[in-house]
Design a protein around this motif. Sequence first.
Motif, PDB file in Angstrom:
ATOM      1  N   VAL A 150      58.795  20.697  57.727  1.00  0.00           N
ATOM      2  CA  VAL A 150      58.525  22.090  58.071  1.00  0.00           C
ATOM      3  C   VAL A 150      57.347  22.206  56.989  1.00  0.00           C
ATOM      4  O   VAL A 150      57.456  21.766  55.858  1.00  0.00           O
ATOM      5  N   GLY A 238      62.081  18.909  61.666  1.00  0.00           N
ATOM      6  CA  GLY A 238      61.518  19.963  61.816  1.00  0.00           C
ATOM      7  C   GLY A 238      61.917  21.172  62.360  1.00  0.00           C
ATOM      8  O   GLY A 238      62.059  22.299  61.821  1.00  0.00           O
ATOM      9  N   GLN A 239      62.417  21.032  63.612  1.00  0.00           N
ATOM     10  CA  GLN A 239      62.449  22.474  64.553  1.00  0.00           C
ATOM     11  C   GLN A 239      63.827  22.842  63.977  1.00  0.00           C
ATOM     12  O   GLN A 239      64.211  24.091  63.754  1.00  0.00           O
ATOM     13  N   SER A 242      63.643  24.389  60.723  1.00  0.00           N
ATOM     14  CA  SER A 242      62.921  25.799  60.835  1.00  0.00           C
ATOM     15  C   SER A 242      63.916  27.049  61.138  1.00  0.00           C
ATOM     16  O   SER A 242      64.132  27.995  60.625  1.00  0.00           O
ATOM     17  N   ALA A 269      57.106  23.654  62.490  1.00  0.00           N
ATOM     18  CA  ALA A 269      57.469  22.400  62.407  1.00  0.00           C
ATOM     19  C   ALA A 269      56.413  21.521  62.571  1.00  0.00           C
ATOM     20  O   ALA A 269      55.461  21.620  63.113  1.00  0.00           O
TER      21      ALA A 269
END
Length: 298
Positions: A150, A238-239, A242, A269
């Motif tokens: 992120v 990433g997602q 986040s 992300a």
Amino acid sequence: MSQQPPVRSTSSPPPRPDASMSLLTNVMDHSLDDGYAEAAARRAEGGKGLPSTLRAKLGVGAALLLAAVVVTIGAAQARISAPTLAKERQQLIDRINAETSAADTLQKNVDTLRDSVGAKQREALEKHGGDQAELVSLLAGATAVKGPGVKLVVDDAKQTTTGGGNPREKQGFSDTGRVRDRDMQRIVNGLWQSGAEAIAVNGQRLTALSAIRAAGDAILVDNRPLVPPYTVLAVGNGQKLSTAFQDSPDGQYLHVLQQNYGIRASISAQDEVRLPAAPSLIVRTAKPQNTGKGKGTS
């Protein structure tokens, strides 16, 4: 018989024929106003006096001449002192440039030595770390890393002031719209707790020994000042990372800073982020290692 005195008449004398024309008589008798007559008499007696308009012109001319003399003297003095002031200014500039150059040279030497020490530490870690050398190097921040993660950008409010203000929720902050060291600490800790595997702030890799402190309004990471906006890169899913951060207490804290103090922040992300290695690592402790060929130390 006694004679009685004559009786005097008490009646007033008859009026003048021109009594009804007193205004015209006065105008005829005094054709020139008394004030004008007196002024004319004074001019006649003086004879040599200057007209008032000429005296006024002479006064204005004298004032302009005096002003011109003052300006001329001031310009002459400024012209005389200008070379001295310019010389002193140039000397100060030369000193500043020299000291700045010396500081830059020292900083380069420090960076070179720090990189050399870090390289030797990483080499020793890889040599004596066995199968876990790569993992230990990664966790210690001794090697550069890349991967999904992120990107979190935090910046001061648009309208910021320095110093003063009310404490921000009794945390020792000033209500100025500036990002403080405590804010950055909470953001970084929130990312760690949300699953980040490695973090860097404005290119400064964080390790277990990193410190985020303040010096006035500046934020220091490992004694290096950072300049806003603050870009935080974290390696992880990433997602998921986040979402976990935004739902965490520290993510909510950042949201409160946005709503109440105008601090700007954005998180996204990333398919790939790159984090540099930590500038230097400090070995706090060491212990003997049994190599199987006798006792020794590493």
